[in-house]
Scaffold this active site. Structure first.
Site, mmCIF file in Angstrom:
data_model
loop_
_atom_site.group_PDB
_atom_site.id
_atom_site.type_symbol
_atom_site.label_atom_id
_atom_site.label_comp_id
_atom_site.label_asym_id
_atom_site.label_seq_id
_atom_site.Cartn_x
_atom_site.Cartn_y
_atom_site.Cartn_z
ATOM 1 N N LYS A 118 2.109 2.163 -5.226
ATOM 2 C CA LYS A 118 2.871 1.740 -6.415
ATOM 3 C C LYS A 118 2.166 2.177 -7.693
ATOM 4 O O LYS A 118 2.808 2.485 -8.688
ATOM 5 C CB LYS A 118 3.058 0.213 -6.405
ATOM 6 C CG LYS A 118 3.943 -0.280 -5.292
ATOM 7 C CD LYS A 118 3.996 -1.788 -5.207
ATOM 8 C CE LYS A 118 2.808 -2.416 -4.518
ATOM 9 N NZ LYS A 118 2.694 -2.185 -3.080
ATOM 10 N N GLY B 227 -4.539 -4.584 -3.293
ATOM 11 C CA GLY B 227 -5.533 -3.546 -3.564
ATOM 12 C C GLY B 227 -4.795 -2.334 -4.076
ATOM 13 O O GLY B 227 -3.981 -1.766 -3.373
ATOM 14 N N HIS B 228 -5.022 -1.997 -5.324
ATOM 15 C CA HIS B 228 -4.364 -0.825 -5.901
ATOM 16 C C HIS B 228 -5.418 0.251 -6.113
ATOM 17 O O HIS B 228 -6.409 0.007 -6.777
ATOM 18 C CB HIS B 228 -3.742 -1.164 -7.264
ATOM 19 C CG HIS B 228 -2.503 -1.980 -7.156
ATOM 20 N ND1 HIS B 228 -1.768 -2.369 -8.239
ATOM 21 C CD2 HIS B 228 -1.848 -2.456 -6.078
ATOM 22 C CE1 HIS B 228 -0.727 -3.063 -7.838
ATOM 23 N NE2 HIS B 228 -0.758 -3.137 -6.538
ATOM 24 N N GLN C 6 2.113 -6.090 -3.208
ATOM 25 C CA GLN C 6 2.618 -6.242 -1.842
ATOM 26 C C GLN C 6 3.981 -5.538 -1.686
ATOM 27 O O GLN C 6 4.171 -4.471 -2.235
ATOM 28 C CB GLN C 6 2.696 -7.715 -1.422
ATOM 29 C CG GLN C 6 1.339 -8.317 -1.116
ATOM 30 C CD GLN C 6 0.664 -8.904 -2.326
ATOM 31 O OE1 GLN C 6 1.304 -9.492 -3.182
ATOM 32 N NE2 GLN C 6 -0.629 -8.754 -2.422
ATOM 33 N N ASP D 188 0.813 -1.224 0.000
ATOM 34 C CA ASP D 188 0.000 0.000 0.000
ATOM 35 C C ASP D 188 0.842 1.268 0.000
ATOM 36 O O ASP D 188 0.439 2.293 0.550
ATOM 37 C CB ASP D 188 -0.966 0.013 1.203
ATOM 38 C CG ASP D 188 -1.765 -1.267 1.285
ATOM 39 O OD1 ASP D 188 -2.347 -1.632 0.256
ATOM 40 O OD2 ASP D 188 -1.781 -1.897 2.352
HETATM 41 P P1 IMP Z 1 -2.318 -12.869 2.467
HETATM 42 O O1 IMP Z 1 -1.429 -12.331 1.407
HETATM 43 O O2 IMP Z 1 -3.775 -12.579 2.251
HETATM 44 O O3 IMP Z 1 -2.037 -14.302 2.791
HETATM 45 O O4 IMP Z 1 -1.966 -12.063 3.822
HETATM 46 C C1 IMP Z 1 -0.692 -12.153 4.441
HETATM 47 C C2 IMP Z 1 -0.283 -10.809 5.002
HETATM 48 O O5 IMP Z 1 0.033 -9.916 3.926
HETATM 49 C C3 IMP Z 1 -1.349 -10.082 5.832
HETATM 50 O O6 IMP Z 1 -0.690 -9.343 6.846
HETATM 51 C C4 IMP Z 1 -1.990 -9.155 4.825
HETATM 52 O O7 IMP Z 1 -2.620 -8.062 5.436
HETATM 53 C C5 IMP Z 1 -0.771 -8.747 4.027
HETATM 54 N N1 IMP Z 1 -1.076 -8.327 2.657
HETATM 55 C C6 IMP Z 1 -1.341 -9.108 1.600
HETATM 56 N N2 IMP Z 1 -1.557 -8.376 0.497
HETATM 57 C C7 IMP Z 1 -1.383 -7.089 0.865
HETATM 58 C C8 IMP Z 1 -1.434 -5.857 0.152
HETATM 59 O O8 IMP Z 1 -1.653 -5.778 -1.067
HETATM 60 N N3 IMP Z 1 -1.219 -4.734 0.891
HETATM 61 C C9 IMP Z 1 -0.945 -4.788 2.223
HETATM 62 N N4 IMP Z 1 -0.865 -5.909 2.923
HETATM 63 C C10 IMP Z 1 -1.092 -7.051 2.248
HETATM 64 MG MG MG Z 2 -2.813 -1.885 -1.605
#
Ligand code: IMP
Ligand code: MG
Length: 432
Positions: A16, A40-41, A236, A13
């Site tokens: 990007k 989430g973009h 991420q 977040d």
């Molecule tokens: P997962 O990717 O859903 O398995 O989550 C694993 C960890 O990565 C958690 O702490 C999520 O909140 C974090 N996470 C996954 N995708 C994102 C993202 O796009 N932005 C921020 N945190 C993320």
């Molecule tokens: Mg995001």
């Protein structure tokens, strides 16, 4: 030849989308490389706000070919809905501006159930987005999962593959449901899922997706031969990377620069620029260490001013000061060539700003990140804030204190800043 990559250096977040959108102005291809609908973009362009989970942010530029690479895992329902949502908003999503690799793995309904099951069983919960992303990667590693290409094969063969992939899931949930019945866990029971149900899932979304499925290598080869600009879009971040981040409080893929290159199918020597994106403060959604976290009024202010609520889950994000030790750590593992610093307007609303420049760790002062981050206490440098970036369109037009803040980041990390974000709209970007 020009191939550029944009990656996150904190906890995701970082914004990007801003750097991607800017770089994409000259690009022929933008390829998303890792993660799934956990991402989430948010892109704000022409006064409109677009929230995307799977589609590359460049989809709003019809002249660019947006690609989803082999390193991504895609939920068919989310993808279909996102394509529809963009089209309803008047954004072009056709075969000539969007393709998805035939090697991209499919996220099925049972992957989301498994995500919930693992979080239920874990005492040390990760706080996943619940989108079934980690569990898709798990089955990909187990070598039973299905790829986009499978949507195009013969129906009976497809059904057999689905049945094979579901075996482990159904064994696990049968056991898990016994524990729930015994009252060991207070959780809704997990459904047994049949091959017919997931075959139906494939058929429901196949029509909307099938025409976009492609062999991406010849397309990339052609663009590389013609010396066109390709942008690799990360998802991420470094500290959520499964190899290099805060394991086990990470995501399941490899969103660091090398993993992102691999997910796109582009070799490291072909990449000319790696732009690392950070915010002028820090945020984290989900559990795990956060050395500079501010669980106080300052953190609350940053959350409100910076609209720090998860795009995917709506969860309020944890917020804190910029940690330059963490950012500098990523420099060589990412091969950074420049930085994009977002939310310079947000942090400037505070009169006094702290920046973490070292840690107290086991009786010593250190300037690197140890594996046991939770034993670090931050050492701060206080900086003067209280600036207003409104109206500034060049670096020189920024208030002196805001310029100092950027220069401090450059000096500490040894990486030049290329882009500065001073507002949500992509127009509020300063090129340094
Ligand atoms: P997962 O990717 O859903 O398995 O989550 C694993 C960890 O990565 C958690 O702490 C999520 O909140 C974090 N996470 C996954 N995708 C994102 C993202 O796009 N932005 C921020 N945190 C993320
Ligand atoms: Mg995001």
């Amino acid at each position: 030849m020009s191939i550029k990559m944009i990656v996150g250096l904190q906890y995701g977040d970082e914004g990007k989308g801003r750097a991607v959108h800017y770089e994409a102005k000259q690009a022929s291809i933008v390829i998303r490389a890792t993660g799934g609908s956990n991402a989430g973009h948010t892109v704000v362009a022409n006064g409109k706000k677009y929230a995307m989970h799977l589609l590359p942010s460049a989809i709003i530029r019809p002249e660019v070919l947006s690609m989803i690479g082999p390193g991504v895992v895609a939920d068919l329902q989310v993808l279909t809905e996102e394509i529809k949502q963009m089209r309803d908003a008047g954004i072009k999503v056709e075969r000539d501006n969007f393709v998805i690799s035939e090697r991209t793995h499919i996220t099925f309904p049972h992957h989301k159930q498994l995500d919930r099951l693992y979080e239920m069983l874990k005492s040390n919960k990760v706080g996943t987005t619940g989108r079934g992303v980690g569990t898709t990667y798990e089955e990909k590693a187990r070598r039973t999962n299905l790829r986009m290409h499978d949507l195009l094969i013969d129906s009976s063969e497809l059904k057999n593959k689905i049945a094979e992939n579901l075996k482990v899931y159904n064994v696990l949930v049968t056991e898990a449901n016994k524990l729930i019945e015994q009252g060991v866990y207070q959780e809704d029971k997990f459904p047994i899922i049949t091959a017919d149900e997931e075959f139906e899932y494939c058929m429901t979304y196949k029509e909307a997706i099938k025409d976009y499925i492609a062999d991406i290598y010849p397309i990339l080869d052609k663009a590389i031969e013609k010396d066109e600009l390709i942008i690799i879009e990360g998802a991420q971040s470094f500290w959520l990377d499964n190899d290099h981040g805060d394991y086990p409080m990470t995501t399941s893929s490899h969103p660091n620069a090398s993993g992102t290159a691999s997910g796109a199918g582009i070799g490291p020597t072909l990449i000319n620029e790696v732009i690392g994106v950070i915010k002028a403060y820090s945020s984290r959604v989900g559990n795990g260490p956060f050395i500079t976290e501010q669980k106080n009024e300052i953190g609350d202010k940053i959350r409100e001013w910076g609209h720090e609520y998860g795009t995917t889950t709506g969860r309020p994000r944890r917020t804190g000061w910029l940690d330059l030790v963490m950012v500098k750590h990523t420099k060589n593992p990412s091969g950074l060539t420049s930085l994009c610093v977002n939310h310079l307007d947000t942090i400037g609303k505070l009169d006094k700003i702290n920046v973490c420049i070292g840690y107290k760790y086991k009786g010593q002062v250190i300037k690197h990140v140890p594996i046991d981050k939770e034993n670090c206490e931050p050492i701060y440098q206080e900086m003067k804030g209280g600036w207003n970036t409104e109206g500034a369109t060049t670096f020189e037009e920024l208030p002196k204190e805001a310029q100092e803040y950027i220069k401090f980041i450059e000096e500490y990390t040894g990486v030049p800043v290329k882009y500065i974000g001073v507002g949500a709209d992509e127009k509020r970007t300063i090129i340094k």
